[in-house]
Scaffold this active site. Structure first.
Site, PDB file in Angstrom:
ATOM      1  N   GLU A  25     -26.183  77.682  56.812  1.00 12.55           N
ATOM      2  CA  GLU A  25     -25.816  78.807  57.665  1.00 12.55           C
ATOM      3  C   GLU A  25     -27.016  79.742  57.776  1.00 12.55           C
ATOM      4  O   GLU A  25     -27.658  80.055  56.772  1.00 12.55           O
ATOM      5  CB  GLU A  25     -24.635  79.603  57.075  1.00 12.55           C
ATOM      6  CG  GLU A  25     -23.341  78.837  56.912  1.00 12.55           C
ATOM      7  CD  GLU A  25     -22.655  78.511  58.222  1.00 12.55           C
ATOM      8  OE1 GLU A  25     -23.032  79.082  59.266  1.00 12.55           O
ATOM      9  OE2 GLU A  25     -21.722  77.678  58.200  1.00 12.55           O
ATOM     10  N   CYS A  58     -22.686  71.378  55.886  1.00 14.28           N
ATOM     11  CA  CYS A  58     -22.604  70.021  56.401  1.00 14.28           C
ATOM     12  C   CYS A  58     -23.385  69.079  55.500  1.00 14.28           C
ATOM     13  O   CYS A  58     -23.851  69.449  54.429  1.00 14.28           O
ATOM     14  CB  CYS A  58     -23.165  69.972  57.823  1.00 14.28           C
ATOM     15  SG  CYS A  58     -22.448  71.200  58.941  1.00 14.28           S
ATOM     16  N   ILE A  67     -17.638  75.966  60.757  1.00 18.23           N
ATOM     17  CA  ILE A  67     -17.551  77.333  60.257  1.00 18.23           C
ATOM     18  C   ILE A  67     -17.733  78.327  61.401  1.00 18.23           C
ATOM     19  O   ILE A  67     -16.997  79.298  61.525  1.00 18.23           O
ATOM     20  CB  ILE A  67     -18.619  77.596  59.171  1.00 18.23           C
ATOM     21  CG1 ILE A  67     -18.467  76.598  58.015  1.00 18.23           C
ATOM     22  CG2 ILE A  67     -18.536  79.037  58.666  1.00 18.23           C
ATOM     23  CD1 ILE A  67     -17.188  76.707  57.230  1.00 18.23           C
ATOM     24  N   ILE A  95     -11.110  81.184  37.368  1.00 21.63           N
ATOM     25  CA  ILE A  95     -10.693  80.133  36.442  1.00 21.63           C
ATOM     26  C   ILE A  95     -10.690  80.712  35.028  1.00 21.63           C
ATOM     27  O   ILE A  95     -11.634  81.399  34.628  1.00 21.63           O
ATOM     28  CB  ILE A  95     -11.640  78.919  36.513  1.00 21.63           C
ATOM     29  CG1 ILE A  95     -11.401  78.149  37.804  1.00 21.63           C
ATOM     30  CG2 ILE A  95     -11.452  77.996  35.313  1.00 21.63           C
ATOM     31  CD1 ILE A  95     -10.069  77.413  37.864  1.00 21.63           C
TER      32      ILE A  95
END
Length: 631
Positions: free
Chosen positions: A78, A2, A55, A294
């Site tokens: 978290e 957040c 989440i 990537i």
């Protein structure tokens, strides 16, 4: 994951519109919900704001700010062991209305006060308002995975996940701190607790900050420091015991970070760190993990084919994307918005791309950052060891270094013909001047040396102390390698690697989780002999032994590449236009920040193909792009 923001205003000029604006500018960090708290006490105005990325417990029960009796919390991050803490609190008589970790933290604070932080295993930046004690408490996680800035000037206190929130308050004075600018030019980032603005600081990792509402005073305290564990005597364990315990901790850390009520994936580069995380997770589940990589068309930088081989061997659901010249050009103008403090790590570009790639399929992605700092993975450690072995016993070493620094490399025949010799020579000479190996680490990682920074910046400034100087007590129980890893954990990892990943993932509302930075891992590995991390010229010895249990050694053994970016190849022509625009004599002279002639000298050296360090020109360009956006 957040975004949080807030203020304490002793002049009573801040209204609800201030906290709303400060919070809403963080919408990218939490697009699912927003909440605001605004209250006027007798002598102070207080605002708290929260943007939510859902989440855990996707219902409205997870809404913040969240209250319990006289406490109000806003929280970013978290806490992975929240269920165990909740069980403990329920045994003590606490009842819960939600399935969120936010409520657990809030009631843990009510039960145990600030000491509850020692129970938390996770990443977090949070604020708790205690109306009964008339104080606001800020907390930041041990490793500093989650950011938290604060500002205090002229009776106004602001705090937020990102600096852009401060710009939304009309009383914030965005005064450039030339001391912070000097640090940026040296390292490409600004080490904690310093920032680019005056009166503004980062809350240090592993610290709390308590603000008394009635007395307008501040008390910052450390509750955890990685150096405390390096300073302890080394554990007397066998290699087999170290392997067993490290794998146990790694497995626990990875499994903790799979707990979510939304899809979870893994960034997979094909190197040892991300491959170990992926292997430990995939080997314990039947469903295919989603992995993302990537690649680059420039072969010298490309690891995508290695990642694909690992994914095929482990059986993951793998997605890859090749970063193109045009991708880089498209992202370049966005960098100052995403990194609202000057930030010079060019691998921001592929990190944004891999985050956007993952966000199409998942809301959470695990990253393997921290492996190099915890297990000893960098070439610079080997370089420092060689420097130490050559010059460590030289009498009057510092004076010897100053003597070499005074000699111009161009005066040395034959060697001076190498275009990169000048840079290597200067770095070696400066390293000799370091008082300690930790300071040598800062020099090795510098783009501009201190003397060069003094020539560049036109305004007076001071060289601020950083954690590159925080080596007191390390020598008793540590050799060179362990000392370097300890300092790297508090500097490069914290203010470069973690800033890069947090802003890149959050720019597209993706939660990034860091299993290798579980505090239990570093507390254990810090107390292991360095020979279990670097053995001869083999780096990450312990982690490699664990990885080879899941992946063939012949698949993994290859030269370390890192997450390099082919800036020169991408921007050979386009970067020229950027440089001539942002680093023009007229523009630089008007700003009055730099000594114009020195910047033009660096610029033209690059444009003429004689650059000895592309980081120098990149840092100058990034700063000027940032200044245009925010100043």
């Amino acid at each position: 994951m957040c975004g949080i923001s807030g203020f304490i205003d002793w002049k009573n000029i801040s209204g609800f519109d201030c906290i709303k604006a400060m919070t809403d500018v963080l919408h990218h960090r939490g697009p699912d919900d927003g909440g605001y708290f605004y209250k006027q006490y007798q002598s102070v105005h207080i605002g708290l704001g929260h943007r939510r990325l859902s989440i855990l417990d996707l219902s409205s029960h997870g809404h913040q700010p969240m209250d319990h009796r006289h406490l109000t919390i806003i929280y970013n991050g978290e806490v992975y062991n929240f269920k165990e803490i909740r069980d403990e609190l329920e045994e003590l008589g606490y009842e819960f209305d939600s399935g969120s970790d936010t409520e657990v933290i809030l009631k843990a604070y009510h039960c145990w006060g600030i000491e509850m932080v020692h129970r938390l295993n996770g990443m977090f930046a949070l604020a708790i308002l205690d109306a009964e004690r008339k104080e606001l408490v800020l907390l930041r996680d041990r490793a500093g995975v989650k950011p938290l800035y604060w500002y205090y000037h002229d009776g106004l206190f602001l705090f937020a996940s990102e600096l852009k929130s401060f710009h939304q308050h009309p009383a914030f004075k965005k005064e450039l701190c030339h001391d912070g600018l000097a640090l940026f030019l040296q390292y490409g980032y600004i080490p904690q607790p310093h920032t680019i603005f005056k009166h503004t600081r980062k809350l240090k990792a592993g610290n709390s900050l308590t603000i008394k509402l009635d007395k307008q005073n501040f008390d910052e305290k450390k509750y955890w420091d990685v150096l405390d564990f390096y300073r302890k005597p080394k554990l007397k364990v066998t290699e087999e015991e170290a392997l067993y315990e490290t794998e146990r901790l790694l497995t626990s850390a990875c499994e903790y970070r799979m707990v979510a009520d939304v899809p979870v994936g893994v960034f997979l580069s094909g190197g040892y760190d991300s491959s170990a995380v992926t292997a430990l997770l995939q080997s314990r589940r039947s469903e295919k993990l989603k992995t993302f990589a990537i690649g680059f068309h420039e072969e010298a930088y490309n690891e995508a084919h290695h990642a694909r081989r690992v994914a095929e061997h482990l059986g993951t659901d793998h997605t890859e994307y090749y970063c193109t010249h045009q991708d880089a050009l498209d992202i370049l103008p966005r960098l100052p918005e995403i990194w609202d403090e000057p930030f010079g790590d060019a691998s921001t570009i592929p990190t944004v791309l891999v985050s956007e790639l993952a966000r199409k399929q998942v809301t959470v992605s695990l990253s393997a950052d921290g492996g190099d700092e915890v297990f000893g993975g960098y070439d610079k450690y080997i370089y420092a060891k060689k420097m130490e072995s050559i010059f460590g016993r030289v009498p009057f070493r510092n004076q010897f270094g100053r003597f070499f620094s005074s000699i111009k490399p161009s005066s040395i025949p034959f060697l001076s013909r190498d275009p990169n010799f000048s840079r290597r020579y200067a770095k070696a000479a400066s390293s000799l001047e370091a008082k300690h190996s930790a300071e040598m680490l800062g020099i090795i990682g510098s783009a501009f040396f201190r003397a060069e920074v003094e020539e560049l910046i036109a305004k007076p400034f001071v060289h601020l102390a950083t954690d590159f100087e925080s080596y007191e007590g390390l020598d008793e129980h540590n050799d060179l390698y362990n000392s370097l890893m300890a300092v790297d954990y508090k500097t490069y990892q914290l203010d470069d690697i973690l800033v890069k990943v947090d802003r890149a993932t959050m720019s597209c509302s993706l939660e990034g989780r860091e299993p290798l930075l579980d505090y239990r891992i570093i507390e254990y590995v810090a107390r292991l002999d360095s020979s279990l991390k670097i053995r001869g010229d083999e780096r990450k010895y312990l982690l490699k032994k664990i990885t080879h249990q899941y992946l063939p050694k012949e698949m993994m053994d290859r030269p370390k590449m890192g997450f390099g970016v082919p800036i020169l190849d991408w921007f050979r022509e386009e970067l020229r236009d950027y440089l001539l625009s942002y680093l023009s004599e007229c523009r630089l002279a008007e700003a009055g920040i730099f000594n114009v002639n020195k910047v033009i000298e660096v610029r033209d050296k690059y444009l003429n193909g004689k650059n000895d360090d592309v980081s120098k020109i990149w840092f100058l360009l990034v700063f000027e792009m940032w200044r245009e956006k925010w100043m």
